[in-house]
Design a protein around this motif. Sequence first.
Motif, PDB file in Angstrom:
ATOM      1  N   UNK A 184       8.055   6.512  -5.300  1.00 19.07           N
ATOM      2  CA  UNK A 184       6.608   6.596  -5.105  1.00 19.07           C
ATOM      3  C   UNK A 184       6.167   6.165  -3.723  1.00 19.07           C
ATOM      4  N   UNK A 185       7.074   5.550  -2.960  1.00 24.88           N
ATOM      5  CA  UNK A 185       6.749   5.107  -1.612  1.00 24.88           C
ATOM      6  C   UNK A 185       6.533   6.290  -0.678  1.00 24.88           C
ATOM      7  N   UNK A 186       5.713   6.092   0.326  1.00 25.71           N
ATOM      8  CA  UNK A 186       5.383   7.172   1.258  1.00 25.71           C
ATOM      9  C   UNK A 186       4.995   6.582   2.606  1.00 25.71           C
ATOM     10  N   UNK A 187       4.864   7.454   3.604  1.00 31.94           N
ATOM     11  CA  UNK A 187       4.377   7.047   4.926  1.00 31.94           C
ATOM     12  C   UNK A 187       3.368   8.103   5.367  1.00 31.94           C
ATOM     13  N   UNK A 188       2.113   7.701   5.615  1.00 37.30           N
ATOM     14  CA  UNK A 188       1.077   8.685   5.961  1.00 37.30           C
ATOM     15  C   UNK A 188       1.333   9.344   7.318  1.00 37.30           C
ATOM     16  N   UNK A 189       0.609  10.406   7.562  1.00 38.41           N
ATOM     17  CA  UNK A 189       0.780  11.188   8.787  1.00 38.41           C
ATOM     18  C   UNK A 189       0.482  10.346  10.029  1.00 38.41           C
TER      19      UNK A 189
ATOM     20  N   UNK B 136       2.994  15.174  14.926  1.00 37.32           N
ATOM     21  CA  UNK B 136       2.611  14.399  13.743  1.00 37.32           C
ATOM     22  C   UNK B 136       3.571  14.714  12.605  1.00 37.32           C
ATOM     23  N   UNK B 137       3.917  13.679  11.850  1.00 43.91           N
ATOM     24  CA  UNK B 137       4.874  13.813  10.759  1.00 43.91           C
ATOM     25  C   UNK B 137       4.551  12.783   9.680  1.00 43.91           C
ATOM     26  N   UNK B 138       5.156  12.965   8.503  1.00 46.90           N
ATOM     27  CA  UNK B 138       4.897  12.047   7.388  1.00 46.90           C
ATOM     28  C   UNK B 138       6.000  12.164   6.355  1.00 46.90           C
ATOM     29  N   UNK B 139       6.009  11.183   5.462  1.00 44.81           N
ATOM     30  CA  UNK B 139       6.916  11.209   4.325  1.00 44.81           C
ATOM     31  C   UNK B 139       6.067  11.184   3.062  1.00 44.81           C
ATOM     32  N   UNK B 140       6.035  12.295   2.304  1.00 45.64           N
ATOM     33  CA  UNK B 140       5.281  12.275   1.045  1.00 45.64           C
ATOM     34  C   UNK B 140       5.957  11.333   0.051  1.00 45.64           C
ATOM     35  N   UNK B 141       5.286  11.008  -1.045  1.00 41.13           N
ATOM     36  CA  UNK B 141       5.895  10.103  -2.031  1.00 41.13           C
ATOM     37  C   UNK B 141       7.291  10.568  -2.453  1.00 41.13           C
ATOM     38  N   UNK B 142       8.225   9.622  -2.445  1.00 37.24           N
ATOM     39  CA  UNK B 142       9.607   9.942  -2.799  1.00 37.24           C
ATOM     40  C   UNK B 142       9.848   9.703  -4.280  1.00 37.24           C
ATOM     41  N   UNK B 143      10.798  10.426  -4.836  1.00 39.43           N
ATOM     42  CA  UNK B 143      11.105  10.294  -6.257  1.00 39.43           C
ATOM     43  C   UNK B 143      12.125   9.192  -6.530  1.00 39.43           C
ATOM     44  N   UNK B 144      12.981   8.930  -5.529  1.00 40.55           N
ATOM     45  CA  UNK B 144      13.964   7.866  -5.685  1.00 40.55           C
ATOM     46  C   UNK B 144      14.047   7.098  -4.373  1.00 40.55           C
TER      47      UNK B 144
ATOM     48  N   UNK C 270       0.831  -1.207   0.000  1.00 42.66           N
ATOM     49  CA  UNK C 270       0.000   0.000   0.000  1.00 42.66           C
ATOM     50  C   UNK C 270       0.869   1.262   0.000  1.00 42.66           C
ATOM     51  N   UNK C 271       1.951   1.254   0.780  1.00 39.80           N
ATOM     52  CA  UNK C 271       2.822   2.424   0.885  1.00 39.80           C
ATOM     53  C   UNK C 271       4.101   2.283   0.063  1.00 39.80           C
ATOM     54  N   UNK C 272       4.263   1.161  -0.643  1.00 40.48           N
ATOM     55  CA  UNK C 272       5.401   0.875  -1.514  1.00 40.48           C
ATOM     56  C   UNK C 272       6.735   1.020  -0.790  1.00 40.48           C
TER      57      UNK C 272
END
Length: 162
Positions: free
Chosen positions: A86-91, A144-152, A43-45
């Motif tokens: 494209x992987x990410x981590x939600x808030x 609260x923190x998150x990682x938006x989709x990464x490019x690499x 789901x979060x790649x």
Amino acid sequence: MVEFNSSPLFPPILVHKANIDVTDEWITKVKEWCLLTGKKDDQNDLTTTFGCGQQPHQISWIMNVLSEISHQQTFVNSWVQVYNPGGFHPIHNHFGNVKTSMSGCLYLTEGPTTQFQNPLHKDQISSGENTIPGDVLLWDSRVYHFSPPVKKERIILAFNLI
């Protein structure tokens, strides 16, 4: 141990930053360990070792580097995440464990830093400068923190401290 520089994230909340020496070989070994022992999160790649048994701070060759950040006894838990493009981590925050007071991240690849949400004005987001391998951030575990989709590809070693 390294000395952290503090700067305002959202006054009076601070973020603390330092950089420690990590070799390319050590980073490769951490990545391989994560891919071997972690679980794939489609789901979060990303692949994560969170909840997968042995934690990084319990492994001597990893703790040898983490000891630059803090003593082993102060680690509540730790995990590695390898993000695909494209992987990410939600808030989220890390305050669920009553022992945890500080959360942190050791960045093992160059790229964007974690983004933080202002606890008083939730529409305000703060992100610092891009990170380089060895950068360490510490923050209040309630933020609260998150990682938006990464490019690499992105590799981090995250942890919570007492």
